[in-house]
Design a protein around this motif. Sequence first.
Motif, PDB file in Angstrom:
ATOM      1  N   CYS A 120      13.365 -35.590  20.723  1.00  0.00           N
ATOM      2  CA  CYS A 120      12.737 -36.776  20.124  1.00  0.00           C
ATOM      3  C   CYS A 120      12.382 -36.448  18.683  1.00  0.00           C
ATOM      4  O   CYS A 120      11.664 -35.483  18.415  1.00  0.00           O
ATOM      5  N   MET A 121      12.903 -37.238  17.755  1.00  0.00           N
ATOM      6  CA  MET A 121      12.679 -36.946  16.337  1.00  0.00           C
ATOM      7  C   MET A 121      12.145 -38.177  15.637  1.00  0.00           C
ATOM      8  O   MET A 121      12.743 -39.245  15.687  1.00  0.00           O
ATOM      9  N   ASN A 145       9.647 -35.557  10.894  1.00  0.00           N
ATOM     10  CA  ASN A 145       8.408 -34.900  11.306  1.00  0.00           C
ATOM     11  C   ASN A 145       8.683 -33.405  11.496  1.00  0.00           C
ATOM     12  O   ASN A 145       9.628 -33.038  12.199  1.00  0.00           O
ATOM     13  N   ASP A 149       9.503 -31.606  14.774  1.00  0.00           N
ATOM     14  CA  ASP A 149      10.710 -32.179  15.397  1.00  0.00           C
ATOM     15  C   ASP A 149      11.964 -31.502  14.853  1.00  0.00           C
ATOM     16  O   ASP A 149      12.960 -31.335  15.574  1.00  0.00           O
ATOM     17  N   ALA A 151      12.625 -43.756  17.581  1.00  0.00           N
ATOM     18  CA  ALA A 151      12.225 -45.162  17.664  1.00  0.00           C
ATOM     19  C   ALA A 151      11.618 -45.535  16.327  1.00  0.00           C
ATOM     20  O   ALA A 151      10.652 -44.909  15.887  1.00  0.00           O
ATOM     21  N   THR A 209       9.964 -32.514  22.378  1.00  0.00           N
ATOM     22  CA  THR A 209       9.353 -33.325  21.321  1.00  0.00           C
ATOM     23  C   THR A 209       8.644 -32.344  20.393  1.00  0.00           C
ATOM     24  O   THR A 209       8.466 -31.178  20.733  1.00  0.00           O
ATOM     25  N   GLY A 210       8.225 -32.836  19.220  1.00  0.00           N
ATOM     26  CA  GLY A 210       7.342 -32.030  18.399  1.00  0.00           C
ATOM     27  C   GLY A 210       5.970 -31.994  19.063  1.00  0.00           C
ATOM     28  O   GLY A 210       5.668 -32.824  19.915  1.00  0.00           O
ATOM     29  N   GLN A 245       3.157 -32.623  17.661  1.00  0.00           N
ATOM     30  CA  GLN A 245       2.450 -33.837  17.243  1.00  0.00           C
ATOM     31  C   GLN A 245       3.100 -34.428  16.018  1.00  0.00           C
ATOM     32  O   GLN A 245       3.825 -33.749  15.304  1.00  0.00           O
ATOM     33  N   SER A 246       2.842 -35.713  15.798  1.00  0.00           N
ATOM     34  CA  SER A 246       3.441 -36.372  14.645  1.00  0.00           C
ATOM     35  C   SER A 246       2.495 -36.259  13.448  1.00  0.00           C
ATOM     36  O   SER A 246       1.280 -36.291  13.611  1.00  0.00           O
ATOM     37  N   TYR A 282      -1.082 -38.131  17.413  1.00  0.00           N
ATOM     38  CA  TYR A 282      -1.604 -38.312  18.770  1.00  0.00           C
ATOM     39  C   TYR A 282      -1.518 -37.026  19.591  1.00  0.00           C
ATOM     40  O   TYR A 282      -2.374 -36.760  20.419  1.00  0.00           O
ATOM     41  N   ALA A 283      -0.439 -36.267  19.393  1.00  0.00           N
ATOM     42  CA  ALA A 283      -0.172 -35.088  20.220  1.00  0.00           C
ATOM     43  C   ALA A 283      -0.086 -35.469  21.695  1.00  0.00           C
ATOM     44  O   ALA A 283      -0.662 -34.804  22.553  1.00  0.00           O
ATOM     45  N   GLN A 284       0.607 -36.552  22.001  1.00  0.00           N
ATOM     46  CA  GLN A 284       0.624 -37.042  23.383  1.00  0.00           C
ATOM     47  C   GLN A 284       1.987 -37.470  23.912  1.00  0.00           C
ATOM     48  O   GLN A 284       2.213 -37.442  25.124  1.00  0.00           O
ATOM     49  N   THR A 285       2.887 -37.902  23.026  1.00  0.00           N
ATOM     50  CA  THR A 285       4.096 -38.586  23.487  1.00  0.00           C
ATOM     51  C   THR A 285       4.894 -37.767  24.515  1.00  0.00           C
ATOM     52  O   THR A 285       5.293 -38.280  25.559  1.00  0.00           O
TER      53      THR A 285
HETATM   54  N1  LIG Z   1       8.736 -43.179  17.136  1.00  0.00           N
HETATM   55  C1  LIG Z   1       9.148 -41.960  17.519  1.00  0.00           C
HETATM   56  N2  LIG Z   1      10.447 -41.594  17.380  1.00  0.00           N
HETATM   57  C2  LIG Z   1      10.871 -40.373  17.750  1.00  0.00           C
HETATM   58  N3  LIG Z   1      10.075 -39.446  18.280  1.00  0.00           N
HETATM   59  C3  LIG Z   1       8.766 -39.734  18.435  1.00  0.00           C
HETATM   60  C4  LIG Z   1       8.238 -40.992  18.063  1.00  0.00           C
HETATM   61  N4  LIG Z   1       6.912 -40.978  18.327  1.00  0.00           N
HETATM   62  C5  LIG Z   1       6.636 -39.754  18.828  1.00  0.00           C
HETATM   63  N5  LIG Z   1       7.755 -39.001  18.899  1.00  0.00           N
HETATM   64  C6  LIG Z   1       7.885 -37.614  19.381  1.00  0.00           C
HETATM   65  O1  LIG Z   1       6.655 -37.231  19.979  1.00  0.00           O
HETATM   66  C7  LIG Z   1       6.079 -36.143  19.260  1.00  0.00           C
HETATM   67  C8  LIG Z   1       4.577 -36.258  19.281  1.00  0.00           C
HETATM   68  O2  LIG Z   1       4.155 -37.416  18.620  1.00  0.00           O
HETATM   69  P1  LIG Z   1       2.658 -37.958  18.729  1.00  0.00           P
HETATM   70  O3  LIG Z   1       2.357 -38.090  20.186  1.00  0.00           O
HETATM   71  O4  LIG Z   1       2.662 -39.247  17.987  1.00  0.00           O
HETATM   72  O5  LIG Z   1       1.800 -36.924  18.057  1.00  0.00           O
HETATM   73  C9  LIG Z   1       6.723 -36.171  17.895  1.00  0.00           C
HETATM   74  O6  LIG Z   1       6.716 -34.892  17.310  1.00  0.00           O
HETATM   75  C10 LIG Z   1       8.133 -36.654  18.240  1.00  0.00           C
HETATM   76  O7  LIG Z   1       8.918 -35.593  18.724  1.00  0.00           O
END
Ligand SMILES: Nc1ncnc2c1ncn2[C@@H]1O[C@H](COP(=O)(O)O)[C@@H](O)[C@H]1O
Lengths: 330, 256
Positions: B6-7, B35, B38, B61, B115-116, B118-119, B124-127
Amino acid sequence: MANTILVIAEQREGKLNRVSWETVTAAQAIAAEAGWTIEAAVFGYGIAGVAAEVAGKKLAKVHAIESPKLASYTPDGTVAALKQFIEAQQPKLVLMPHTYQVRDFAPQLASALKRTLISDAVGFHKDGDKLLFTRQMFQGKFAADVSFACDPPHFVTFQAGAFRGDKAEAGASAAPVETVTAQIADNAIRTQPEEPFKEAKQAVDLTQAEIIVSVGRGIKEQKNIEIAKALADALGGELAASRPICDSGWLPMDRQIGSSGQTVAPKLYLAIGISGAIQHIVGMKGAKSIIAINKDAEAPIFEIADFGVVGNLFDIVPALTEEVKKAKAQ
Amino acid sequence: MKILVCMKQVPQKDAPLKLNESGTWIREDVSYEVNEPDAYALEEALRQKEKHGGEVVVITAGPARAQTVLREALAKGADSAIHLEDNGFVGMDAANIARAFVTVIKEDKFDLIFTGLQSDDYGYAQTGVIMAELLGWPHATIIMEIQKTDGGIKVKRELESGFFQHVAMPVPAVLTIQSGINKLRYATLLGIKQAKNKPLRKVALDEVKSVLGENMQKIEKLYVPQKSKKTEMLEGSAAEVAKKLVEKLRNEVRVL
Ligand SMILES: Nc1ncnc2c1ncn2[C@@H]1O[C@H](COP(=O)(O)O)[C@@H](O)[C@H]1O
Ligand SMILES: Cc1cc2nc3c(=O)[nH]c(=O)nc-3n(C[C@H](O)[C@H](O)[C@H](O)COP(=O)(O)OP(=O)(O)OC[C@H]3O[C@@H](n4cnc5c(N)ncnc54)[C@H](O)[C@@H]3O)c2cc1C
């Protein structure tokens, strides 16, 4: 457990993670405004001691959630135990510190309960009946006030340092401790953790350094590290860096400052081209004096610096090195 | 191993950001980049593929501009890409993004999802963790090493203050990758050329809408944080500032 705030404290091998006190402080501050009661929970195996320690604070009750399956931390075991507990107790608000461990299980827990987690909050305030939580976005460049748009229980984690742990109010007498035995199915835990370890001994110990010159991504290229090195040498200090510099291999890992590197408290910390992300700041905010040089006047590092210079490090640092040399030669 | 990465496309670190008129979001006219964690996640997936064979698929996305991230990943060696393309993905909470991803890839039989950790924009550090829960897969976060084992994988998790931990787990699994797990590669000219012919599947918001709900958390207001501490700002030319700093170092910090 209507109108109850549940604080989930963190322990490892029967020792409380002190950051949990910050969460207690946060809960007490929210309770003071909302008029709710506070209970705390600790989970693990053989944790009566930690539970008793937590019970020293001003809380209505402490739950010790025990199971041999919680002896070493796993997200699956933790979620299984906390999910049952929260479903039974139905707290309004569940507060946790934003530790690596919480980051590992809390999104799973909230998701398993079909709820949401406001992560890494730095504060809260009430807007009428609504509780708003403030969190940093865009690497601290903006703050956002975030509300819950779903039924409780509402989950929030707080960033380290957002509340002062030493302000957690003690109770007049110890809070009652109730032991709960978690029922965790035999096949619930899918991962097998090994003992935590530290990498081979570090070559440099920056914790003893009086003067630290620290470089961040603003330095742009590996060869430019020399500019900072020259200043460190002139000052008789040590060179350190933010994480991306070490990730790129421009400086060895043992010179990294921050939550995943060293924590230092020198007399002088000179931050060059470092934006001041929270994970960096936790490693150096204990410095007696902080000087920041950054081209962006809005960089969060200026929030904690004693002296700041907004400008191009490639002009300022060499000039400073010369000036320091002159001063030392006098 | 078949790996999904996921990037996310996020505003460039150095880009000055401005609030929109209503103070609900940033103005879109900034430069974007991938990010950071990612990019490391993609690199790790490519390395796993080089070692053990398999396939690397990247997914994002976001609006049309986010395609750049996928093109770059294809140029570096990813085999195919999926773009959930719509402005509506901006501002979704982690649960909705996770649901959208899971819906699109559910039938694709991945062994691992990266996934990374966090973004950089939402943080969020949750996806990734939510995706694991929705799929019913195990997960591990803040990963600094991945080894294939007989029954699955063994990963090295970063813990706080210099500690690490090995965790053995079965696949399929979701891992959230920490920056610095490896050294990033650059795309080659040949890679960039080949990328043009690699499959990039587009998915419209309508195709996943049925599984999405209202955001369970709502950003009421976005604003520039108030400064709390009074930093003494030193001004002037480089030479003047240097003199002032030395004066501070001598008289106030007392290290000279
Ligand atoms: N819109 C997005 N498109 C692609 N990857 C996402 C997206 N949102 C979150 N991710 C993936 O989820 C990780 C954590 O994101 P977050 O939970 O927003 O901190 C990111 O490092 C991405 O790998
Ligand atoms: C779980 C986790 C753990 C982490 N652990 C750590 C850790 O231990 N330590 C750590 O440091 N980070 C850590 N990070 C990363 C952290 O979030 C930041 O990404 C990182 O600290 C940013 O480093 P930086 O300030 O060097 O880079 P950036 O954020 O990119 O900042 C570069 C700065 O340089 C300035 N600049 C650019 N050019 C110039 C110029 N010519 N003159 C002057 N200034 C200039 C820019 O204005 C900018 O402010 C961690 C992150 C996570 C999620």
